[in-house]
Design a protein around this motif. Structure first.
Motif, mmCIF file in Angstrom:
data_model
loop_
_atom_site.group_PDB
_atom_site.id
_atom_site.type_symbol
_atom_site.label_atom_id
_atom_site.label_comp_id
_atom_site.label_asym_id
_atom_site.label_seq_id
_atom_site.Cartn_x
_atom_site.Cartn_y
_atom_site.Cartn_z
ATOM 1 N N LEU A 195 0.983 -1.127 -0.059
ATOM 2 C CA LEU A 195 -0.039 0.004 -0.064
ATOM 3 C C LEU A 195 0.934 1.412 -0.001
ATOM 4 N N TYR A 196 0.668 1.968 -0.919
ATOM 5 C CA TYR A 196 1.423 3.321 -1.071
ATOM 6 C C TYR A 196 0.571 4.562 -0.262
ATOM 7 N N GLY A 197 1.324 5.359 0.420
ATOM 8 C CA GLY A 197 0.280 6.215 0.779
ATOM 9 C C GLY A 197 1.320 7.109 2.076
ATOM 10 N N HIS A 198 0.581 8.119 2.971
ATOM 11 C CA HIS A 198 1.147 8.745 3.799
ATOM 12 C C HIS A 198 0.436 8.600 5.158
ATOM 13 N N PRO A 199 1.162 8.440 6.216
ATOM 14 C CA PRO A 199 0.494 8.014 7.506
ATOM 15 C C PRO A 199 -0.092 9.261 8.050
ATOM 16 N N PHE A 200 -0.215 10.268 7.492
ATOM 17 C CA PHE A 200 -0.992 11.494 8.222
ATOM 18 C C PHE A 200 -2.221 11.714 7.223
ATOM 19 N N THR B 188 -5.431 7.433 3.365
ATOM 20 C CA THR B 188 -4.751 6.200 3.607
ATOM 21 C C THR B 188 -5.096 5.459 4.774
ATOM 22 N N TRP B 189 -5.405 6.290 5.781
ATOM 23 C CA TRP B 189 -6.069 5.569 6.874
ATOM 24 C C TRP B 189 -7.122 4.455 6.347
ATOM 25 N N LYS B 190 -8.093 4.988 5.704
ATOM 26 C CA LYS B 190 -8.971 4.464 5.063
ATOM 27 C C LYS B 190 -8.968 3.213 4.565
ATOM 28 N N ALA B 191 -7.652 3.108 3.846
ATOM 29 C CA ALA B 191 -7.117 1.709 3.293
ATOM 30 C C ALA B 191 -6.351 1.048 4.354
ATOM 31 N N LEU B 192 -5.769 1.682 5.098
ATOM 32 C CA LEU B 192 -4.905 0.795 6.058
ATOM 33 C C LEU B 192 -5.467 0.102 7.310
ATOM 34 N N ILE B 193 -6.884 0.873 7.460
ATOM 35 C CA ILE B 193 -7.640 0.300 8.662
ATOM 36 C C ILE B 193 -8.296 -1.240 8.412
ATOM 37 N N PRO B 194 -8.722 -1.436 7.171
ATOM 38 C CA PRO B 194 -9.149 -2.944 6.930
ATOM 39 C C PRO B 194 -7.767 -3.810 6.619
ATOM 40 N N ARG C 267 4.434 1.473 1.643
ATOM 41 C CA ARG C 267 5.352 2.066 0.948
ATOM 42 C C ARG C 267 5.186 3.712 1.094
ATOM 43 N N ALA C 268 5.663 4.644 1.934
ATOM 44 C CA ALA C 268 5.637 5.744 2.241
ATOM 45 C C ALA C 268 5.905 6.688 1.034
ATOM 46 N N ILE C 269 5.072 7.806 0.886
ATOM 47 C CA ILE C 269 5.148 8.726 -0.050
ATOM 48 C C ILE C 269 5.810 9.932 0.488
ATOM 49 N N GLY C 270 6.880 10.573 -0.076
ATOM 50 C CA GLY C 270 7.718 11.672 0.382
ATOM 51 C C GLY C 270 8.891 11.933 -0.432
ATOM 52 N N ALA D 265 -7.269 -1.228 14.991
ATOM 53 C CA ALA D 265 -6.658 -0.703 13.873
ATOM 54 C C ALA D 265 -6.691 0.762 13.639
ATOM 55 N N VAL D 266 -7.818 1.527 14.241
ATOM 56 C CA VAL D 266 -7.835 3.022 14.156
ATOM 57 C C VAL D 266 -6.681 3.467 15.013
ATOM 58 N N SER D 267 -6.549 3.132 16.226
ATOM 59 C CA SER D 267 -5.681 3.484 17.185
ATOM 60 C C SER D 267 -4.094 3.392 16.495
ATOM 61 N N ARG D 268 -3.797 2.388 15.779
ATOM 62 C CA ARG D 268 -2.533 2.295 15.176
ATOM 63 C C ARG D 268 -2.316 3.443 14.162
ATOM 64 N N CYS D 269 -3.239 3.713 13.366
ATOM 65 C CA CYS D 269 -3.215 4.666 12.726
ATOM 66 C C CYS D 269 -2.886 6.379 13.150
ATOM 67 N N VAL D 270 -3.701 6.384 14.250
ATOM 68 C CA VAL D 270 -3.709 7.649 15.028
ATOM 69 C C VAL D 270 -2.096 7.995 15.540
ATOM 70 N N GLU D 271 -1.663 6.806 16.133
ATOM 71 C CA GLU D 271 -0.288 6.619 16.535
ATOM 72 C C GLU D 271 0.985 7.027 15.591
ATOM 73 N N ASP D 272 0.722 6.331 14.507
ATOM 74 C CA ASP D 272 1.728 6.427 13.323
ATOM 75 C C ASP D 272 1.605 7.868 12.772
ATOM 76 N N ALA D 273 0.603 8.450 12.912
ATOM 77 C CA ALA D 273 0.458 9.842 12.341
ATOM 78 C C ALA D 273 0.856 10.838 13.180
ATOM 79 N N ARG D 274 0.920 10.510 14.444
ATOM 80 C CA ARG D 274 1.174 11.527 15.485
ATOM 81 C C ARG D 274 2.359 12.592 15.440
ATOM 82 N N PRO D 275 3.725 11.859 14.748
ATOM 83 C CA PRO D 275 4.769 12.922 14.462
ATOM 84 C C PRO D 275 4.450 13.800 13.494
ATOM 85 N N PHE D 276 3.290 13.797 12.652
ATOM 86 C CA PHE D 276 3.302 14.565 11.476
ATOM 87 C C PHE D 276 2.128 15.742 11.902
#
Length: 217
Positions: free
Chosen positions: A5-10, A14-20, A31-34, A194-205
Motif C-alpha cells: 500500500l502506497y500512501g502517507h501516515p497522516f 490512507t488511513w481508510k485503506a490501512l484500517i481494513p 510504502r510511504a510517499i515523500g 486498527a484505528v488507534s494504530r493509524c492515530v499513533e503512526d500519524a502523531r509525528p506529523f
C-alpha cells in the motif's frame, strides 16, 4: 502474494485503506510517499488520472481510490473479513454511508483545510464558513441517523470511512456535547486497535495540520 500500500501516515484516505488491512491482520508492505521516496511517489503519480494516494499493488494489479481498495480487498484478499455485508441490502446501505462520510464529512472538512493551505495568513472567511455550515448539517444528520443505527462492533466499509473522516473533521469543527451519539461513536472508533494504530503512526506529523492540531486525541 505481493501486497503493498502506497500512501502517507497522516493522510485520511490512507488511513481508510490501512484500517481494513490492520483489522484483518493481513501481511503487507507500507510504502510511504515523500521527498525521500521518489520511486514510490513516481509509482503513485502514474497509477491513476489524478496521481493520488492511496494506491494498492497486489501482484500485477494496481488499485487506486480508498473505497475501491476496500472493495478489492473484500473480493480478492480477505473475503471473510466482513468488510462488505453479505446481505445485498445491507451492502447497499454500507456503500451509501461510505459516500456520506467521503462527500459530506471528509469533503467539507477538506474544503476548510484547503482554504488554509491556499492562503494560510488569510483563508477566505466566506468559503470556510460555508464549508463548516455544510459540515454542521452532516453532523446533525449523523446524530439523527445513529438513533436508529447503532454502530457495529467490527470493522466494515462504514467504519473504514467514518474513523478518519470524524477524526479530522472534529479538529476542524468540534462535534461538541450537543451530539452525544456522534461524539461517542468517534471515541469508540478511535479505540479500535486498527484505528488507534493509524492515530499513533500519524502523531509525528501533526505539526503539519494547517489549522493547528488540537492538543487531544
Amino acid at each position: 502474494m505481493t501486497l503493498a500500500l502506497y500512501g502517507h501516515p497522516f493522510s485520511s484516505y490512507t488511513w481508510k485503506a490501512l484500517i481494513p488491512l490492520y483489522a484483518s491482520e493481513t501481511p503487507f508492505e507500507f510504502r510511504a510517499i515523500g521527498p525521500d521516496q521518489p520511486d514510490n511517489s513516481a509509482f503513485v503519480a502514474a497509477s491513476g488520472p489524478a496521481g493520488k494516494f492511496p494506491v494498492l499493488r497486489h501482484d500485477d494489479n494496481t488499485v487506486f481510490e480508498a473505497t475501491t481498495i476496500i472493495e478489492y480487498l473484500h473480493l480478492n484478499v480477505v473475503p471473510d473479513a466482513g468488510l462488505i455485508p453479505a446481505d445485498p441490502h445491507a451492502a447497499l446501505m454500507a456503500r451509501k454511508m461510505d459516500r456520506v462520510f467521503d462527500n459530506y464529512v471528509m469533503g467539507n472538512m477538506q474544503d476548510v483545510v484547503n482554504e488554509h493551505l491556499r492562503n494560510p495568513e488569510a483563508p477566505d472567511a466566506d468559503r470556510t464558513a460555508e464549508a463548516r455550515a455544510r459540515l454542521t448539517k452532516a453532523y446533525d444528520w449523523l446524530e439523527h441517523w445513529l438513533a436508529d443505527h447503532p454502530p457495529a462492533s467490527g470493522v466494515t466499509l462504514v467504519e473504514c470511512a467514518a474513523a478518519p473522516a470524524l477524526f479530522y473533521a472534529d479538529w476542524v469543527l468540534p462535534i461538541g456535547d450537543g451530539r452525544p451519539r456522534l461524539a461517542d461513536w468517534r471515541a469508540r472508533l478511535l479505540a479500535l486497535p486498527a484505528v488507534s494504530r493509524c492515530v499513533e503512526d500519524a502523531r509525528p506529523f501533526r505539526a503539519y495540520f494547517p489549522l493547528g492540531a488540537p492538543d487531544r486525541d
